[in-house]
Design an enzyme around this catalytic site. Structure first.
Site, PDB file in Angstrom:
ATOM      1  N   HIS A  12       4.174   4.383   7.902  1.00 47.06           N
ATOM      2  CA  HIS A  12       4.433   3.610   6.794  1.00 47.06           C
ATOM      3  C   HIS A  12       6.169   3.457   6.402  1.00 47.06           C
ATOM      4  CE1 HIS A  12       0.384   5.161   5.198  1.00 47.06           C
ATOM      5  NE2 HIS A  12       0.152   3.798   5.743  1.00 47.06           N
TER       6      HIS A  12
ATOM      7  N   LYS B 167     -12.768   3.169   0.558  1.00 51.28           N
ATOM      8  CA  LYS B 167     -12.859   4.302   1.453  1.00 51.28           C
ATOM      9  C   LYS B 167     -12.607   5.429   0.401  1.00 51.28           C
ATOM     10  CE  LYS B 167      -8.410   3.080   3.296  1.00 51.28           C
ATOM     11  NZ  LYS B 167      -7.822   2.751   4.475  1.00 51.28           N
TER      12      LYS B 167
ATOM     13  N   ARG C 105      -0.174  -1.522  14.622  1.00 52.10           N
ATOM     14  CA  ARG C 105       0.080  -0.414  15.641  1.00 52.10           C
ATOM     15  C   ARG C 105      -0.620  -0.728  16.863  1.00 52.10           C
ATOM     16  NH1 ARG C 105      -2.717   3.570  11.440  1.00 52.10           N
ATOM     17  NH2 ARG C 105      -3.661   1.477  10.981  1.00 52.10           N
TER      18      ARG C 105
ATOM     19  N   SER D 271      -2.914   7.470   8.367  1.00 52.65           N
ATOM     20  CA  SER D 271      -3.376   8.468   7.274  1.00 52.65           C
ATOM     21  C   SER D 271      -4.659   9.234   7.536  1.00 52.65           C
ATOM     22  CB  SER D 271      -3.739   7.604   5.931  1.00 52.65           C
ATOM     23  OG  SER D 271      -2.476   7.091   5.408  1.00 52.65           O
TER      24      SER D 271
HETATM   25  P1  ADP Z   1      -5.133   0.157   4.491  1.00 53.83           P
HETATM   26  O1  ADP Z   1      -5.771   1.006   3.247  1.00 53.83           O
HETATM   27  O2  ADP Z   1      -4.891  -1.213   4.172  1.00 53.83           O
HETATM   28  O3  ADP Z   1      -5.460   0.702   5.817  1.00 53.83           O
HETATM   29  P2  ADP Z   1      -2.854   1.821   4.895  1.00 53.83           P
HETATM   30  O4  ADP Z   1      -2.357   2.762   3.824  1.00 53.83           O
HETATM   31  O5  ADP Z   1      -3.750   2.657   5.862  1.00 53.83           O
HETATM   32  O6  ADP Z   1      -3.504   0.477   4.292  1.00 53.83           O
HETATM   33  O7  ADP Z   1      -1.516   1.030   5.705  1.00 53.83           O
HETATM   34  C1  ADP Z   1      -0.876   0.210   4.998  1.00 53.83           C
HETATM   35  C2  ADP Z   1      -0.026  -0.784   6.085  1.00 53.83           C
HETATM   36  O8  ADP Z   1       0.887   0.332   6.882  1.00 53.83           O
HETATM   37  C3  ADP Z   1      -1.059  -1.628   6.914  1.00 53.83           C
HETATM   38  O9  ADP Z   1      -0.405  -2.691   7.551  1.00 53.83           O
HETATM   39  C4  ADP Z   1      -1.061  -0.671   8.451  1.00 53.83           C
HETATM   40  O10 ADP Z   1      -1.333  -1.340   9.476  1.00 53.83           O
HETATM   41  C5  ADP Z   1       0.473  -0.151   8.136  1.00 53.83           C
HETATM   42  N1  ADP Z   1       0.376   0.990   9.117  1.00 53.83           N
HETATM   43  C6  ADP Z   1      -0.387   2.306   8.790  1.00 53.83           C
HETATM   44  N2  ADP Z   1       0.056   3.269   9.832  1.00 53.83           N
HETATM   45  C7  ADP Z   1       1.237   2.517  10.618  1.00 53.83           C
HETATM   46  C8  ADP Z   1       1.922   2.830  11.639  1.00 53.83           C
HETATM   47  N3  ADP Z   1       1.842   4.151  12.513  1.00 53.83           N
HETATM   48  N4  ADP Z   1       3.065   2.176  12.187  1.00 53.83           N
HETATM   49  C9  ADP Z   1       3.155   0.950  11.709  1.00 53.83           C
HETATM   50  N5  ADP Z   1       2.303   0.469  10.512  1.00 53.83           N
HETATM   51  C10 ADP Z   1       1.395   1.200  10.183  1.00 53.83           C
END
Ligand code: ADP
Length: 165
Positions: free
Chosen positions: A17, A41, A90, A128
């Site tokens: 992130h 979730k 990703r 996460s």
């Molecule tokens: P959500 O609850 O929408 O899945 P996340 O908190 O998991 O959101 O992620 C927010 C954003 O960060 C999303 O666009 C996700 O694709 C991006 N993201 C999460 N992990 C990575 C990573 N390792 N590299 C690049 N982008 C990421």
């Protein structure tokens, strides 16, 4: 002003992130990191805890602001006067989900564009849920999250272990 929002659950924020925030903040005049109130979730951290961890982690990155939101992302964009939604990609499985979300958002608000940044190679596996799983098993997450997040994870899993005893 070119303002974008970067929406997500951030449960918790990790280096994947942070990389998107760093690169995204250079593309826009302001990047609003939008912490989604109640995703569909199960959450490890409350909204306040997630906000606090994001704030502590990105406060050194220029042009950024951290805000909580609920409801539709496009409605939040309109409220914030933001024309762009920033997302990270990703793996191919992300692409299908992100593609559908971007098209749905386009249908709802054609004037808002989704900009996706490809992750850095070293963060490809990082999510996460992986961070939570490793931390829950007492694994070392120091290469995945900043120290404040690592400490918060240790405390939360210690609390959960106490509760179950
Ligand atoms: P959500 O609850 O929408 O899945 P996340 O908190 O998991 O959101 O992620 C927010 C954003 O960060 C999303 O666009 C996700 O694709 C991006 N993201 C999460 N992990 C990575 C990573 N390792 N590299 C690049 N982008 C990421």
């Amino acid at each position: 002003m070119r303002r974008a929002i970067f929406p997500g659950s951030f449960d918790p924020i990790h280096y994947g992130h942070i990389d998107i925030v760093t690169r995204g903040s250079a593309l826009f005049d302001e990047l609003v990191i939008a912490v989604y109130d109640r995703p569909a979730k199960k959450l490890l951290f409350s909204l306040e805890e997630r906000l606090h961890l994001v704030q502590q982690t990105v406060n050194h990155i220029p042009n950024t602001r951290v805000v909580a939101y609920n409801g539709l992302t496009v409605d939040f964009c309109e409220k914030m006067d933001a024309r762009f939604i920033l997302r990270g990609l990703r793996v191919f499985s992300d692409f299908e989900y992100e593609f559908r979300m971007a098209l749905a958002n386009q249908r709802l608000s054609p004037e808002i564009d989704t900009i996706s940044l490809i992750t850095r190679e070293q963060h490809t596996f990082l999510s996460s849920s992986t961070v939570r799983e490793v931390a829950s098993l007492n694994g070392n997450v120091s290469t995945m999250v900043p120290a404040v997040v690592q400490t918060a994870l240790q405390q939360r899993y210690a609390e959960l272990a106490n509760d179950s005893n």
